[in-house]
Design an enzyme around this catalytic site. Structure first.
Site, PDB file in Angstrom:
ATOM      1  N   GLN A 103       0.841  -1.204   0.000  1.00  0.00           N
ATOM      2  CA  GLN A 103       0.000   0.000   0.000  1.00  0.00           C
ATOM      3  C   GLN A 103       0.867   1.241   0.000  1.00  0.00           C
ATOM      4  O   GLN A 103       2.095   1.149   0.016  1.00  0.00           O
ATOM      5  CB  GLN A 103      -0.924  -0.013   1.229  1.00  0.00           C
ATOM      6  CG  GLN A 103      -0.174   0.117   2.545  1.00  0.00           C
ATOM      7  CD  GLN A 103      -1.093   0.059   3.756  1.00  0.00           C
ATOM      8  OE1 GLN A 103      -1.889  -0.843   3.898  1.00  0.00           O
ATOM      9  NE2 GLN A 103      -0.948   1.023   4.649  1.00  0.00           N
ATOM     10  N   GLY A 118       4.888   2.504  -1.313  1.00  0.00           N
ATOM     11  CA  GLY A 118       5.453   1.292  -1.917  1.00  0.00           C
ATOM     12  C   GLY A 118       4.613   0.799  -3.079  1.00  0.00           C
ATOM     13  O   GLY A 118       5.149   0.349  -4.099  1.00  0.00           O
ATOM     14  N   ASP A 175       5.984  -7.571   1.441  1.00  0.00           N
ATOM     15  CA  ASP A 175       5.240  -6.890   2.498  1.00  0.00           C
ATOM     16  C   ASP A 175       4.866  -7.893   3.590  1.00  0.00           C
ATOM     17  O   ASP A 175       4.679  -9.076   3.314  1.00  0.00           O
ATOM     18  CB  ASP A 175       3.967  -6.238   1.936  1.00  0.00           C
ATOM     19  CG  ASP A 175       3.507  -5.046   2.786  1.00  0.00           C
ATOM     20  OD1 ASP A 175       3.537  -3.905   2.293  1.00  0.00           O
ATOM     21  OD2 ASP A 175       3.137  -5.277   3.962  1.00  0.00           O
ATOM     22  N   VAL A 185      10.728  -7.187   7.079  1.00  0.00           N
ATOM     23  CA  VAL A 185      12.105  -6.715   6.928  1.00  0.00           C
ATOM     24  C   VAL A 185      12.866  -6.825   8.242  1.00  0.00           C
ATOM     25  O   VAL A 185      14.078  -6.615   8.277  1.00  0.00           O
ATOM     26  CB  VAL A 185      12.166  -5.261   6.408  1.00  0.00           C
ATOM     27  CG1 VAL A 185      11.527  -5.126   5.032  1.00  0.00           C
ATOM     28  CG2 VAL A 185      11.529  -4.292   7.394  1.00  0.00           C
ATOM     29  N   SER A 211      12.941  10.546   4.538  1.00  0.00           N
ATOM     30  CA  SER A 211      11.833  11.491   4.761  1.00  0.00           C
ATOM     31  C   SER A 211      12.420  12.881   4.883  1.00  0.00           C
ATOM     32  O   SER A 211      13.626  13.036   5.069  1.00  0.00           O
ATOM     33  CB  SER A 211      11.109  11.123   6.064  1.00  0.00           C
ATOM     34  OG  SER A 211      10.335  12.212   6.556  1.00  0.00           O
ATOM     35  N   TYR A 240      11.332   8.363  15.128  1.00  0.00           N
ATOM     36  CA  TYR A 240      11.141   8.285  13.671  1.00  0.00           C
ATOM     37  C   TYR A 240      12.188   9.152  12.988  1.00  0.00           C
ATOM     38  O   TYR A 240      12.822   8.744  12.021  1.00  0.00           O
ATOM     39  CB  TYR A 240       9.734   8.756  13.319  1.00  0.00           C
ATOM     40  CG  TYR A 240       9.411   8.735  11.852  1.00  0.00           C
ATOM     41  CD1 TYR A 240       9.527   9.889  11.079  1.00  0.00           C
ATOM     42  CD2 TYR A 240       8.983   7.573  11.230  1.00  0.00           C
ATOM     43  CE1 TYR A 240       9.227   9.883   9.730  1.00  0.00           C
ATOM     44  CE2 TYR A 240       8.676   7.559   9.886  1.00  0.00           C
ATOM     45  CZ  TYR A 240       8.795   8.728   9.144  1.00  0.00           C
ATOM     46  OH  TYR A 240       8.499   8.719   7.793  1.00  0.00           O
ATOM     47  N   ASP A 294      -0.001  11.362   1.083  1.00  0.00           N
ATOM     48  CA  ASP A 294      -1.373  10.933   1.349  1.00  0.00           C
ATOM     49  C   ASP A 294      -1.472   9.415   1.479  1.00  0.00           C
ATOM     50  O   ASP A 294      -1.916   8.731   0.545  1.00  0.00           O
ATOM     51  CB  ASP A 294      -2.290  11.431   0.223  1.00  0.00           C
ATOM     52  CG  ASP A 294      -3.749  11.184   0.544  1.00  0.00           C
ATOM     53  OD1 ASP A 294      -4.576  11.255  -0.387  1.00  0.00           O
ATOM     54  OD2 ASP A 294      -4.053  10.893   1.730  1.00  0.00           O
TER      55      ASP A 294
HETATM   56  N1  NAI Z   1       3.375   8.998   4.182  1.00  0.00           N
HETATM   57  C1  NAI Z   1       4.237   9.955   4.466  1.00  0.00           C
HETATM   58  O1  NAI Z   1       3.876  11.085   4.832  1.00  0.00           O
HETATM   59  C2  NAI Z   1       5.697   9.692   4.335  1.00  0.00           C
HETATM   60  C3  NAI Z   1       6.201   8.393   4.354  1.00  0.00           C
HETATM   61  N2  NAI Z   1       7.562   8.215   4.295  1.00  0.00           N
HETATM   62  C4  NAI Z   1       8.125   6.876   4.330  1.00  0.00           C
HETATM   63  O2  NAI Z   1       7.630   6.137   3.217  1.00  0.00           O
HETATM   64  C5  NAI Z   1       7.641   4.736   3.516  1.00  0.00           C
HETATM   65  C6  NAI Z   1       6.281   4.151   3.186  1.00  0.00           C
HETATM   66  O3  NAI Z   1       5.358   4.786   4.034  1.00  0.00           O
HETATM   67  P1  NAI Z   1       3.793   4.904   3.645  1.00  0.00           P
HETATM   68  O4  NAI Z   1       3.550   4.304   2.323  1.00  0.00           O
HETATM   69  O5  NAI Z   1       3.387   6.289   3.891  1.00  0.00           O
HETATM   70  O6  NAI Z   1       3.173   3.988   4.802  1.00  0.00           O
HETATM   71  P2  NAI Z   1       2.029   2.883   4.768  1.00  0.00           P
HETATM   72  O7  NAI Z   1       1.799   2.545   6.199  1.00  0.00           O
HETATM   73  O8  NAI Z   1       0.900   3.312   3.918  1.00  0.00           O
HETATM   74  O9  NAI Z   1       2.744   1.629   4.043  1.00  0.00           O
HETATM   75  C7  NAI Z   1       3.825   0.987   4.634  1.00  0.00           C
HETATM   76  C8  NAI Z   1       3.881  -0.436   4.108  1.00  0.00           C
HETATM   77  O10 NAI Z   1       4.986  -1.079   4.719  1.00  0.00           O
HETATM   78  C9  NAI Z   1       4.559  -2.336   5.211  1.00  0.00           C
HETATM   79  N3  NAI Z   1       5.378  -2.753   6.356  1.00  0.00           N
HETATM   80  C10 NAI Z   1       5.348  -2.232   7.601  1.00  0.00           C
HETATM   81  N4  NAI Z   1       6.201  -2.890   8.401  1.00  0.00           N
HETATM   82  C11 NAI Z   1       6.782  -3.853   7.632  1.00  0.00           C
HETATM   83  C12 NAI Z   1       7.746  -4.859   7.876  1.00  0.00           C
HETATM   84  N5  NAI Z   1       8.257  -5.048   9.101  1.00  0.00           N
HETATM   85  N6  NAI Z   1       8.126  -5.650   6.859  1.00  0.00           N
HETATM   86  C13 NAI Z   1       7.581  -5.496   5.631  1.00  0.00           C
HETATM   87  N7  NAI Z   1       6.647  -4.576   5.322  1.00  0.00           N
HETATM   88  C14 NAI Z   1       6.261  -3.768   6.328  1.00  0.00           C
HETATM   89  C15 NAI Z   1       3.107  -2.148   5.596  1.00  0.00           C
HETATM   90  O11 NAI Z   1       2.418  -3.383   5.650  1.00  0.00           O
HETATM   91  C16 NAI Z   1       2.624  -1.242   4.477  1.00  0.00           C
HETATM   92  O12 NAI Z   1       2.171  -1.978   3.376  1.00  0.00           O
HETATM   93  C17 NAI Z   1       8.023   4.643   4.998  1.00  0.00           C
HETATM   94  O13 NAI Z   1       9.400   4.335   5.107  1.00  0.00           O
HETATM   95  C18 NAI Z   1       7.766   6.053   5.535  1.00  0.00           C
HETATM   96  O14 NAI Z   1       8.587   6.353   6.644  1.00  0.00           O
HETATM   97  C19 NAI Z   1       8.450   9.264   4.174  1.00  0.00           C
HETATM   98  C20 NAI Z   1       7.975  10.544   4.142  1.00  0.00           C
HETATM   99  C21 NAI Z   1       6.571  10.845   4.193  1.00  0.00           C
HETATM  100  C1  LIG Z   2       5.661  11.171  11.962  1.00  0.00           C
HETATM  101  C2  LIG Z   2       5.934  10.976  10.506  1.00  0.00           C
HETATM  102  C3  LIG Z   2       4.712  11.281   9.704  1.00  0.00           C
HETATM  103  C4  LIG Z   2       4.650  11.104   8.398  1.00  0.00           C
HETATM  104  C5  LIG Z   2       5.796  10.601   7.603  1.00  0.00           C
HETATM  105  C6  LIG Z   2       6.872  11.588   7.332  1.00  0.00           C
HETATM  106  O1  LIG Z   2       7.992  11.217   7.208  1.00  0.00           O
HETATM  107  C7  LIG Z   2       6.516  13.010   7.211  1.00  0.00           C
HETATM  108  C8  LIG Z   2       7.478  13.967   7.219  1.00  0.00           C
HETATM  109  C9  LIG Z   2       7.060  15.325   6.908  1.00  0.00           C
HETATM  110  C10 LIG Z   2       7.682  16.436   7.222  1.00  0.00           C
HETATM  111  C11 LIG Z   2       8.832  16.584   8.076  1.00  0.00           C
HETATM  112  C12 LIG Z   2       9.288  17.844   8.228  1.00  0.00           C
HETATM  113  C13 LIG Z   2      10.418  18.185   9.087  1.00  0.00           C
HETATM  114  C14 LIG Z   2      10.672  19.531   9.143  1.00  0.00           C
HETATM  115  C15 LIG Z   2      11.704  20.124  10.042  1.00  0.00           C
HETATM  116  O2  LIG Z   2      12.728  19.230  10.296  1.00  0.00           O
HETATM  117  C16 LIG Z   2      12.381  21.361   9.439  1.00  0.00           C
HETATM  118  O3  LIG Z   2      13.651  21.449   9.965  1.00  0.00           O
HETATM  119  C17 LIG Z   2      12.433  21.310   7.927  1.00  0.00           C
HETATM  120  C18 LIG Z   2      13.397  20.268   7.416  1.00  0.00           C
HETATM  121  C19 LIG Z   2      13.764  20.269   6.122  1.00  0.00           C
HETATM  122  C20 LIG Z   2      13.195  21.278   5.166  1.00  0.00           C
HETATM  123  C21 LIG Z   2      14.041  21.345   3.930  1.00  0.00           C
HETATM  124  C22 LIG Z   2      14.034  22.773   3.469  1.00  0.00           C
HETATM  125  O4  LIG Z   2      12.990  23.203   2.962  1.00  0.00           O
HETATM  126  O5  LIG Z   2      15.058  23.438   3.685  1.00  0.00           O
END
Ligand code: NAI
Ligand SMILES: CC/C=C\CC(=O)/C=C/C=C\C=C\C=C\[C@@H](O)[C@@H](O)C/C=C\CCC(=O)O
Length: 294
Positions: free
Chosen positions: A49, A52, A70, A99, A172, A185, A221
């Site tokens: 989902q 990925g 997954d 993983v 991230s 995180y 999203d």
């Molecule tokens: N959604 C967001 O705002 C952001 C997400 N990310 C990163 O993107 C990656 C994917 O996140 P999303 O798609 O948003 O999350 P999600 O929760 O929608 O999907 C994560 C997927 O990873 C799988 N998963 C979880 N633990 C696992 C394990 N131990 N082994 C194998 N599969 C496993 C879940 O079953 C799920 O299918 C993550 O590393 C997250 O930290 C980074 C920045 C922003």
């Molecule tokens: C708890 C995690 C929730 C969702 C997944 C995820 O990874 C979401 C991250 C979204 C935003 C993170 C922002 C962090 C911001 C602060 O660290 C600021 O210091 C900005 C950092 C970089 C900005 C780069 C730039 O514009 O210069």
């Protein structure tokens, strides 16, 4: 658009269901042959989902075969059925594993190579948010990425008889700056950046033939966002729920497809190694890291 990755066209995928006539199916087949990633084998963790799923889809749309890894077996089966209908049953391989397990992940990588004949692209994407069970968060987000990177290199690096290729580790924006509502995180995502940059340098010096890059998206999203304000995952930082919501409003929420398009850049741009691509609502940009003295 000519892609350097294999000197083919990156062209919109011609969708083709089984009910269409011969000529259209032939066009679809020829289109696939022209795809930038035709003949390439990819492996995506956390593929069932969210991001990925988006990464897996864009790899399929560009001609690759994809191993879908997954821990969520039910979700994986639903996705596999959908991909089978869209791209045919031979383009994907579903492997249920966590993983967190060296044995399960090693087996999944081997099954991928045995099935598709090699490995060219790996996306270490699986990740969670859990400030309560922070050891699990570290185990999946950091240890899982280390494990997946090492296993990928075992199969991909040229000295092992591999074909080379590219590894994209999903960090991230929180891997570049502190996310005060989720310090563990944040630590795991910073770890992914530091580890990946060091491995990219090692790969270059040792001539592994494998590029290693980081994807650093802002809020996207997917269902992960609910973790920001959930008692179960926010832990002691639930008191910062309002701050998290405000940050999400300020940063905005990316469409999965936008993150996937930027993921594809890291896969296909052979000039990129050890680079972090930041993806935000205002656009994407490569991070300039501080230069240390020699
Ligand atoms: N959604 C967001 O705002 C952001 C997400 N990310 C990163 O993107 C990656 C994917 O996140 P999303 O798609 O948003 O999350 P999600 O929760 O929608 O999907 C994560 C997927 O990873 C799988 N998963 C979880 N633990 C696992 C394990 N131990 N082994 C194998 N599969 C496993 C879940 O079953 C799920 O299918 C993550 O590393 C997250 O930290 C980074 C920045 C922003
Ligand atoms: C708890 C995690 C929730 C969702 C997944 C995820 O990874 C979401 C991250 C979204 C935003 C993170 C922002 C962090 C911001 C602060 O660290 C600021 O210091 C900005 C950092 C970089 C900005 C780069 C730039 O514009 O210069």
């Amino acid at each position: 658009m000519i892609c350097t990755y294999s000197r083919c066209l990156l062209i919109p995928f011609v969708k083709c269901s089984s009910s269409v006539s011969g000529p259209v199916r032939l066009l679809s087949y020829l289109t696939t042959l022209m795809m930038a990633l035709h003949g390439k084998v990819a492996l995506v963790t956390g593929a069932a989902q969210g991001l990925g799923k988006g990464f897996s889809e864009i790899l399929l749309q560009n001609g690759a075969k994809v191993a879908l890894l997954d821990v969520n077996e039910k979700g994986g089966k639903v996705l596999k059925a959908a991909f089978d209908k869209e791209y045919g049953p031979d383009r994907t391989l579903l492997l249920t594993c966590t993983v967190e397990s060296e044995e399960q992940l090693k087996d999944a990588f081997q099954k991928t190579v045995d099935t598709f004949g090699g490995l060219d692209i790996v996306c270490n994407n699986a990740g969670i948010v859990n400030e309560n069970n922070w050891e699990k968060c570290v185990s999946i987000n950091l240890n899982g990425v280390v494990r997946g990177t090492y296993l990928a290199l075992q199969h991909m690096k040229k000295e092992n008889g591999g074909r080379g290729g590219v590894i994209v580790n999903v960090s991230s924006l929180a891997g570049l700056g502190p996310l005060l509502t989720a310090p563990i995180y944040t630590a795991t995502k910073h770890g992914v950046v530091g580890f990946s940059r060091a491995m990219a340098d090692a790969s270059s010096v040792c001539d592994y033939g494998v590029r290693i890059n980081m994807l650093c998206p802002s809020f996207a999203d997917t269902s992960l966002l609910t973790c920001l304000t959930s008692d179960e995952t926010a832990g002691q930082f639930i008191s910062l729920r309002g701050v998290a919501e405000k940050m999400k409003d300020q940063f905005g929420v990316l469409e999965v497809s936008v993150v996937a398009e930027n993921f594809l850049k890291l896969v296909t741009d052979e000039s990129r190694n050890g680079e972090a691509l930041m993806v935000q609502m205002q656009g994407a940009s490569y991070v300039t890291f501080p230069k240390m003295s020699a």
